[in-house]
Design a protein around this motif. Sequence first.
Motif, PDB file in Angstrom:
ATOM      1  N   TYR A   1       0.818  -1.219   0.000  1.00  0.00           N
ATOM      2  CA  TYR A   1       0.000   0.000   0.000  1.00  0.00           C
ATOM      3  C   TYR A   1       0.851   1.267   0.000  1.00  0.00           C
ATOM      4  CZ  TYR A   1      -4.518  -2.354   0.781  1.00  0.00           C
ATOM      5  OH  TYR A   1      -5.661  -3.100   0.636  1.00  0.00           O
TER       6      TYR A   1
ATOM      7  N   LEU B   1      -4.976   4.440  -4.000  1.00  0.00           N
ATOM      8  CA  LEU B   1      -5.515   4.146  -2.666  1.00  0.00           C
ATOM      9  C   LEU B   1      -6.974   4.566  -2.558  1.00  0.00           C
ATOM     10  CD1 LEU B   1      -2.509   5.211  -0.380  1.00  0.00           C
ATOM     11  CD2 LEU B   1      -3.369   2.891  -0.718  1.00  0.00           C
ATOM     12  N   ALA B   2      -7.311   5.727  -3.126  1.00  0.00           N
ATOM     13  CA  ALA B   2      -8.689   6.215  -3.061  1.00  0.00           C
ATOM     14  C   ALA B   2      -9.621   5.291  -3.838  1.00  0.00           C
ATOM     15  CB  ALA B   2      -8.759   7.641  -3.615  1.00  0.00           C
TER      16      ALA B   2
ATOM     17  N   LYS C   1     -10.064   2.122  -1.838  1.00  0.00           N
ATOM     18  CA  LYS C   1     -10.931   2.382  -0.691  1.00  0.00           C
ATOM     19  C   LYS C   1     -12.402   2.342  -1.098  1.00  0.00           C
ATOM     20  CE  LYS C   1     -12.064   5.791   2.853  1.00  0.00           C
ATOM     21  NZ  LYS C   1     -11.787   7.119   3.436  1.00  0.00           N
ATOM     22  N   GLU C   2     -12.696   2.912  -2.243  1.00  0.00           N
ATOM     23  CA  GLU C   2     -14.082   2.923  -2.726  1.00  0.00           C
ATOM     24  C   GLU C   2     -14.595   1.493  -2.934  1.00  0.00           C
ATOM     25  OE1 GLU C   2     -16.573   4.725  -6.541  1.00  0.00           O
ATOM     26  OE2 GLU C   2     -14.602   5.561  -6.050  1.00  0.00           O
TER      27      GLU C   2
ATOM     28  N   GLU D   1     -15.084  -0.224   0.548  1.00  0.00           N
ATOM     29  CA  GLU D   1     -16.237   0.282   1.300  1.00  0.00           C
ATOM     30  C   GLU D   1     -17.531  -0.384   0.844  1.00  0.00           C
ATOM     31  OE1 GLU D   1     -15.846   4.526   0.937  1.00  0.00           O
ATOM     32  OE2 GLU D   1     -15.016   4.690   2.969  1.00  0.00           O
TER      33      GLU D   1
ATOM     34  N   LYS E   1      -7.596  -3.244   5.935  1.00  0.00           N
ATOM     35  CA  LYS E   1      -7.275  -2.537   4.689  1.00  0.00           C
ATOM     36  C   LYS E   1      -7.834  -1.116   4.694  1.00  0.00           C
ATOM     37  CE  LYS E   1      -7.211  -6.765   1.839  1.00  0.00           C
ATOM     38  NZ  LYS E   1      -7.929  -7.525   0.798  1.00  0.00           N
ATOM     39  N   LEU E   2      -9.095  -0.960   5.088  1.00  0.00           N
ATOM     40  CA  LEU E   2      -9.729   0.361   5.075  1.00  0.00           C
ATOM     41  C   LEU E   2      -9.041   1.326   6.035  1.00  0.00           C
ATOM     42  CD1 LEU E   2     -13.505  -0.618   4.856  1.00  0.00           C
ATOM     43  CD2 LEU E   2     -12.263   0.817   3.223  1.00  0.00           C
TER      44      LEU E   2
ATOM     45  N   ILE F   1      -5.567   2.291   4.713  1.00  0.00           N
ATOM     46  CA  ILE F   1      -5.643   3.251   3.612  1.00  0.00           C
ATOM     47  C   ILE F   1      -5.891   4.654   4.159  1.00  0.00           C
ATOM     48  CG2 ILE F   1      -7.074   3.998   1.659  1.00  0.00           C
ATOM     49  CD1 ILE F   1      -7.401   1.017   0.934  1.00  0.00           C
ATOM     50  N   ASP F   2      -6.823   4.765   5.120  1.00  0.00           N
ATOM     51  CA  ASP F   2      -7.073   6.090   5.734  1.00  0.00           C
ATOM     52  C   ASP F   2      -5.818   6.654   6.371  1.00  0.00           C
ATOM     53  OD1 ASP F   2      -9.711   6.159   4.978  1.00  0.00           O
ATOM     54  OD2 ASP F   2     -10.502   5.388   6.864  1.00  0.00           O
TER      55      ASP F   2
END
Length: 426
Positions: free
Chosen positions: A4, A12-13, A16-17, A20, A416-417, A420-421
């Motif tokens: 990552y 990454l964005a 993330k999408e 989610e 993972k989420l 990423i944040d």
Amino acid sequence: MKPYREMSKEELASLKEQLEKVYKEYQGKNLKLNMARGKPSPEQLDLSLPMMDILNSKSDYTSVDGDVRNYGVLTGIKEARELMGQMMDAPADNIIMYGSSSLTLMYDTVSRSYSHGVMGNTPWCKLDKVKFLCPVPGYDRHFAITESFGIELINIPLHDDGPDMDMVEQYVNNDETVKGIWCVPLYSNPSGQSYSDEVVKRFAHLKPAAKDFRIFWDNAYCVHHLDPDHPDHVLDILSECEKAGNPDMVYKFGSTAKVTFPGAGISAIAASKANLEDMKKQMNVQMISHDKINQLRHVRFFKDLDGIKAHMRKQAAILRPRFEAVDEILTRELGGLEIGTWTKPHGGYFVSFDSLDGCAKAIVAKCKDAGVVMTGAGATYPYGKDPHDSNIRIAPSFPSLDELKMAAEIFCVCVKLVSIDKLLAA
């Protein structure tokens, strides 16, 4: 997938999408999965049900110490001391049987030290300062016991071969306010390490500044091997201390809590005869005897150490696929991403997971919102304060295998989420 940290913000964005969406699907299932505590599964508990048929109204309730239905035999029936001695690697003469929980025994041992002192030394309650060493990550209930008495807890890093012995020696040998250390020497809770021979020998050769310093050696997982044909082995601390001229320096605890029935097993302490005599003075006031009927029930069910080993082989057959499933899913989902590391223990009840710094609390909270209950982040450190906010204890034993697999997959999505944040914020 590449690590990552090597991804662009755009990558990454986008990831993330996608994650989610997966996370919201899990939330919509209204799951109630629990990986919080090391509780045996119903299948494990079923293995001990035949023990309930061992004694009935027509049974002979006589041990070598007499009728177990009546008062007496403070230290426990001889057969039970012999059985627990075999399990705990200690002579029966160095064993005192206790009640159904070794946690109660450990609490009482700290309490007696606090209120009455150890072998004629000043009670800890009359001292200005009392400190305890705590290998971390470690067992939250150990830390809670000493914290409840106002004892200062000191973090000691836990390495692959055991606690950082340079630090242990520095504290114990030079600070008379250090009165003890918590240890889980075989398959440590939660990280699964087993202490090396060198570490055990360095423990035995400590030169405590405090005459009443004691090693609290919780041998909770002494027969809990995931592969009984290739078990880890830890040197016997009692005999090592005796050889080193420190026979009174250790209390060794054990129980059948996760062997038979949690809360309805038998427990014991192994220690030098001088330590046991000191304990007995106060136990004589506290009680007349513990539950000897339960002691006899366990003895007749297992008979000897071979009986315990055969029983634990059945336990391992239930537990091993759960640990393998957790490792397989973590490896498949998180391997190579460089956002977490985890242990692969040879026994015990836990897998220890380390996230990126500052992520553990957020991961646990996110799991809870998706219906997966984990041990609270920080619980594996004194005062519930993980300085890195990274350690999470995974308990694979209680859920069914299918539930466990789903819980592990949700856990990976949450890791993972949150990771990423963390990286996007950086």
